[in-house]
Write a protein that holds these residues in place. Structure first.
Motif, PDB file in Angstrom:
ATOM      1  N   ARG A   1     -32.623  24.017  -5.354  1.00 38.06           N
ATOM      2  CA  ARG A   1     -33.378  24.025  -4.188  1.00 38.06           C
ATOM      3  C   ARG A   1     -34.171  22.998  -3.694  1.00 38.06           C
ATOM      4  O   ARG A   1     -34.022  22.674  -2.662  1.00 38.06           O
ATOM      5  N   TYR A   2     -35.234  22.746  -4.633  1.00 32.21           N
ATOM      6  CA  TYR A   2     -36.459  21.803  -3.966  1.00 32.21           C
ATOM      7  C   TYR A   2     -36.163  20.349  -4.560  1.00 32.21           C
ATOM      8  O   TYR A   2     -36.737  19.436  -3.797  1.00 32.21           O
ATOM      9  N   THR A   3     -35.562  20.131  -5.552  1.00 33.76           N
ATOM     10  CA  THR A   3     -35.390  18.700  -6.048  1.00 33.76           C
ATOM     11  C   THR A   3     -33.978  18.114  -5.430  1.00 33.76           C
ATOM     12  O   THR A   3     -34.112  16.958  -4.925  1.00 33.76           O
ATOM     13  N   GLU A   4     -32.905  19.084  -5.520  1.00 32.83           N
ATOM     14  CA  GLU A   4     -31.815  18.308  -4.921  1.00 32.83           C
ATOM     15  C   GLU A   4     -31.438  18.576  -3.583  1.00 32.83           C
ATOM     16  O   GLU A   4     -30.469  18.168  -2.737  1.00 32.83           O
ATOM     17  N   GLY A   5     -32.255  19.702  -3.203  1.00 29.30           N
ATOM     18  CA  GLY A   5     -32.167  20.063  -1.695  1.00 29.30           C
ATOM     19  C   GLY A   5     -30.945  20.960  -1.368  1.00 29.30           C
ATOM     20  O   GLY A   5     -30.603  20.901  -0.133  1.00 29.30           O
ATOM     21  N   ILE A   6     -30.508  21.614  -2.307  1.00 33.78           N
ATOM     22  CA  ILE A   6     -29.439  22.588  -1.925  1.00 33.78           C
ATOM     23  C   ILE A   6     -29.867  23.578  -1.114  1.00 33.78           C
ATOM     24  O   ILE A   6     -30.837  24.329  -1.362  1.00 33.78           O
ATOM     25  N   SER A   7     -29.095  24.088  -0.215  1.00 35.42           N
ATOM     26  CA  SER A   7     -29.375  25.237   0.811  1.00 35.42           C
ATOM     27  C   SER A   7     -29.089  26.537  -0.001  1.00 35.42           C
ATOM     28  O   SER A   7     -28.438  26.583  -1.011  1.00 35.42           O
ATOM     29  N   LEU A   8     -29.867  27.475   0.536  1.00 32.93           N
ATOM     30  CA  LEU A   8     -29.523  28.772  -0.170  1.00 32.93           C
ATOM     31  C   LEU A   8     -28.194  29.369   0.065  1.00 32.93           C
ATOM     32  O   LEU A   8     -27.706  29.974  -0.789  1.00 32.93           O
ATOM     33  N   LYS A   9     -27.677  28.961   1.070  1.00 35.06           N
ATOM     34  CA  LYS A   9     -26.219  29.480   1.619  1.00 35.06           C
ATOM     35  C   LYS A   9     -25.536  28.831   0.366  1.00 35.06           C
ATOM     36  O   LYS A   9     -24.468  29.517   0.153  1.00 35.06           O
ATOM     37  N   GLN A  10     -25.657  27.588   0.096  1.00 35.36           N
ATOM     38  CA  GLN A  10     -24.852  26.824  -0.744  1.00 35.36           C
ATOM     39  C   GLN A  10     -24.856  27.577  -1.900  1.00 35.36           C
ATOM     40  O   GLN A  10     -24.167  27.595  -2.849  1.00 35.36           O
ATOM     41  N   ALA A  11     -26.273  27.766  -2.741  1.00 40.35           N
ATOM     42  CA  ALA A  11     -26.294  28.093  -3.752  1.00 40.35           C
ATOM     43  C   ALA A  11     -25.736  29.582  -3.952  1.00 40.35           C
ATOM     44  O   ALA A  11     -25.241  29.933  -5.042  1.00 40.35           O
ATOM     45  N   ALA A  12     -25.769  30.392  -2.864  1.00 39.74           N
ATOM     46  CA  ALA A  12     -25.271  31.616  -2.853  1.00 39.74           C
ATOM     47  C   ALA A  12     -23.747  31.581  -3.056  1.00 39.74           C
ATOM     48  O   ALA A  12     -23.130  32.239  -3.926  1.00 39.74           O
ATOM     49  N   HIS A  13     -23.078  30.885  -2.452  1.00 40.10           N
ATOM     50  CA  HIS A  13     -21.762  30.572  -2.359  1.00 40.10           C
ATOM     51  C   HIS A  13     -21.411  30.091  -3.836  1.00 40.10           C
ATOM     52  O   HIS A  13     -20.373  30.445  -4.295  1.00 40.10           O
ATOM     53  N   ASP A  14     -22.249  29.105  -4.434  1.00 36.89           N
ATOM     54  CA  ASP A  14     -21.970  28.467  -5.770  1.00 36.89           C
ATOM     55  C   ASP A  14     -22.015  29.320  -6.876  1.00 36.89           C
ATOM     56  O   ASP A  14     -21.175  29.322  -7.851  1.00 36.89           O
ATOM     57  N   THR A  15     -22.893  30.692  -6.581  1.00 36.26           N
ATOM     58  CA  THR A  15     -22.988  31.617  -7.698  1.00 36.26           C
ATOM     59  C   THR A  15     -22.270  32.807  -7.646  1.00 36.26           C
ATOM     60  O   THR A  15     -22.624  33.673  -8.459  1.00 36.26           O
ATOM     61  N   GLY A  16     -21.782  32.960  -6.408  1.00 31.72           N
ATOM     62  CA  GLY A  16     -20.968  33.952  -6.094  1.00 31.72           C
ATOM     63  C   GLY A  16     -21.838  35.219  -5.570  1.00 31.72           C
ATOM     64  O   GLY A  16     -21.567  36.494  -5.591  1.00 31.72           O
ATOM     65  N   ARG A  17     -23.106  34.963  -5.144  1.00 32.73           N
ATOM     66  CA  ARG A  17     -24.104  36.093  -4.509  1.00 32.73           C
ATOM     67  C   ARG A  17     -24.119  35.974  -3.193  1.00 32.73           C
ATOM     68  O   ARG A  17     -23.933  34.949  -2.536  1.00 32.73           O
ATOM     69  N   SER A  18     -24.604  37.143  -2.561  1.00 37.62           N
ATOM     70  CA  SER A  18     -24.852  36.805  -1.174  1.00 37.62           C
ATOM     71  C   SER A  18     -26.221  36.053  -0.951  1.00 37.62           C
ATOM     72  O   SER A  18     -27.101  35.858  -1.974  1.00 37.62           O
ATOM     73  N   LEU A  19     -26.207  36.019   0.278  1.00 45.89           N
ATOM     74  CA  LEU A  19     -27.242  35.222   0.931  1.00 45.89           C
ATOM     75  C   LEU A  19     -28.773  35.838   0.719  1.00 45.89           C
ATOM     76  O   LEU A  19     -29.682  35.423   0.193  1.00 45.89           O
ATOM     77  N   GLN A  20     -28.446  37.374   0.861  1.00 40.04           N
ATOM     78  CA  GLN A  20     -29.798  37.880   1.093  1.00 40.04           C
ATOM     79  C   GLN A  20     -30.202  38.225  -0.418  1.00 40.04           C
ATOM     80  O   GLN A  20     -31.347  38.090  -0.838  1.00 40.04           O
ATOM     81  N   ALA A  21     -29.186  38.363  -1.422  1.00 37.90           N
ATOM     82  CA  ALA A  21     -29.525  38.362  -2.745  1.00 37.90           C
ATOM     83  C   ALA A  21     -30.604  37.031  -3.381  1.00 37.90           C
ATOM     84  O   ALA A  21     -31.449  37.006  -4.185  1.00 37.90           O
ATOM     85  N   MET A  22     -29.803  35.725  -2.630  1.00 41.77           N
ATOM     86  CA  MET A  22     -30.475  34.559  -3.166  1.00 41.77           C
ATOM     87  C   MET A  22     -32.018  34.626  -2.586  1.00 41.77           C
ATOM     88  O   MET A  22     -32.961  34.038  -3.108  1.00 41.77           O
ATOM     89  N   TYR A  23     -32.380  34.954  -1.417  1.00 44.92           N
ATOM     90  CA  TYR A  23     -33.485  35.068  -0.649  1.00 44.92           C
ATOM     91  C   TYR A  23     -34.422  35.854  -1.565  1.00 44.92           C
ATOM     92  O   TYR A  23     -35.702  35.645  -1.818  1.00 44.92           O
ATOM     93  N   LYS A  24     -33.984  37.123  -1.917  1.00 47.79           N
ATOM     94  CA  LYS A  24     -34.601  37.970  -2.700  1.00 47.79           C
ATOM     95  C   LYS A  24     -34.972  37.487  -4.094  1.00 47.79           C
ATOM     96  O   LYS A  24     -36.028  37.571  -4.494  1.00 47.79           O
ATOM     97  N   LEU A  25     -34.219  36.847  -4.686  1.00 46.28           N
ATOM     98  CA  LEU A  25     -34.440  36.191  -6.180  1.00 46.28           C
ATOM     99  C   LEU A  25     -35.203  35.013  -5.914  1.00 46.28           C
ATOM    100  O   LEU A  25     -36.249  34.944  -6.714  1.00 46.28           O
ATOM    101  N   LEU A  26     -35.289  34.254  -4.955  1.00 44.06           N
ATOM    102  CA  LEU A  26     -35.988  32.972  -4.750  1.00 44.06           C
ATOM    103  C   LEU A  26     -37.393  33.624  -4.364  1.00 44.06           C
ATOM    104  O   LEU A  26     -38.461  33.294  -4.970  1.00 44.06           O
TER     105      LEU A  26
END
Length: 186
Positions: free
Chosen positions: A140-165
């Motif tokens: 997220r912070y070093t490589e600048g990957i969006s949470l939407k992309q991270a959610a997609h890559d991990t198979g999680r929902s965007l909301q789950a990624m926000y809560k995890l972060l």
């Protein structure tokens, strides 16, 4: 301004074999010295010119530097003298009194030490995170990957990624706060 020419160069080379040590110390300190100068000289170009002058003076006087003293404090003392000379030569009085300059210097030093302590505590707290959490922060912070992309890559929902972060941020905040309150410098 540094003048090129062998006679000037000979006068600024320290007598002891401290070139590498000087470069190491100045590289680590120059941003903080520049920030210190900016607190007293509001013009960026003047601050950069003064930083160059401070660098030359610190290099010239490196033989006088006592390694038991903090290098940044010593370099800021040189910067302070350069700023005072600059302000006396300039018709504008950006810093009106030595008392004000002393207060600014003390506050700047305290702020930089606080920031160093916070950064150190954060590094310690980051090292205690789970690998997956640390990896998410890096993405997220070093490589600048969006949470939407991270959610997609991990198979999680965007909301789950926000809560995890949010949970990771909260753990880091609590850890850093505890370390700072305990005075933990290790």
């Amino acid at each position: 301004m540094i003048k090129s020419g062998t006679s000037r160069l000979k006068t600024i080379v320290p007598h002891r074999d401290g070139h590498r040590e000087f470069v190491r110390l100045w590289t680590a300190a120059s941003r903080r010295v520049h920030a210190y100068i900016l607190t007293m000289v509001l013009n960026q170009a003047d601050a950069e010119d003064l930083l160059q002058e401070v660098g030359v003076t610190v290099w010239e006087k490196f033989d006088d530097y006592d390694p038991s003293r903090d290098f940044v404090s010593w370099a800021c003392g040189v910067a302070r003298n350069k700023v005072l000379s600059f302000n006396q030569l300039a018709s504008q009085r950006l810093v009106q009194s030595r008392e004000l300059l002393d207060r600014i210097e003390a506050e700047t030093w305290l702020s930089s030490r606080t920031l160093e302590r916070q950064q150190h505590a954060l590094q310690q707290c980051l090292s205690k995170l789970r690998d997956a959490d640390r990896q998410l922060l890096q993405l997220r912070y070093t490589e600048g990957i969006s949470l939407k992309q991270a959610a997609h890559d991990t198979g999680r929902s965007l909301q789950a990624m926000y809560k995890l972060l949010q949970r990771i941020h909260l753990r880091l905040f609590e850890c850093v706060t505890r370390r700072l309150a305990a005075g933990d410098e290790t």
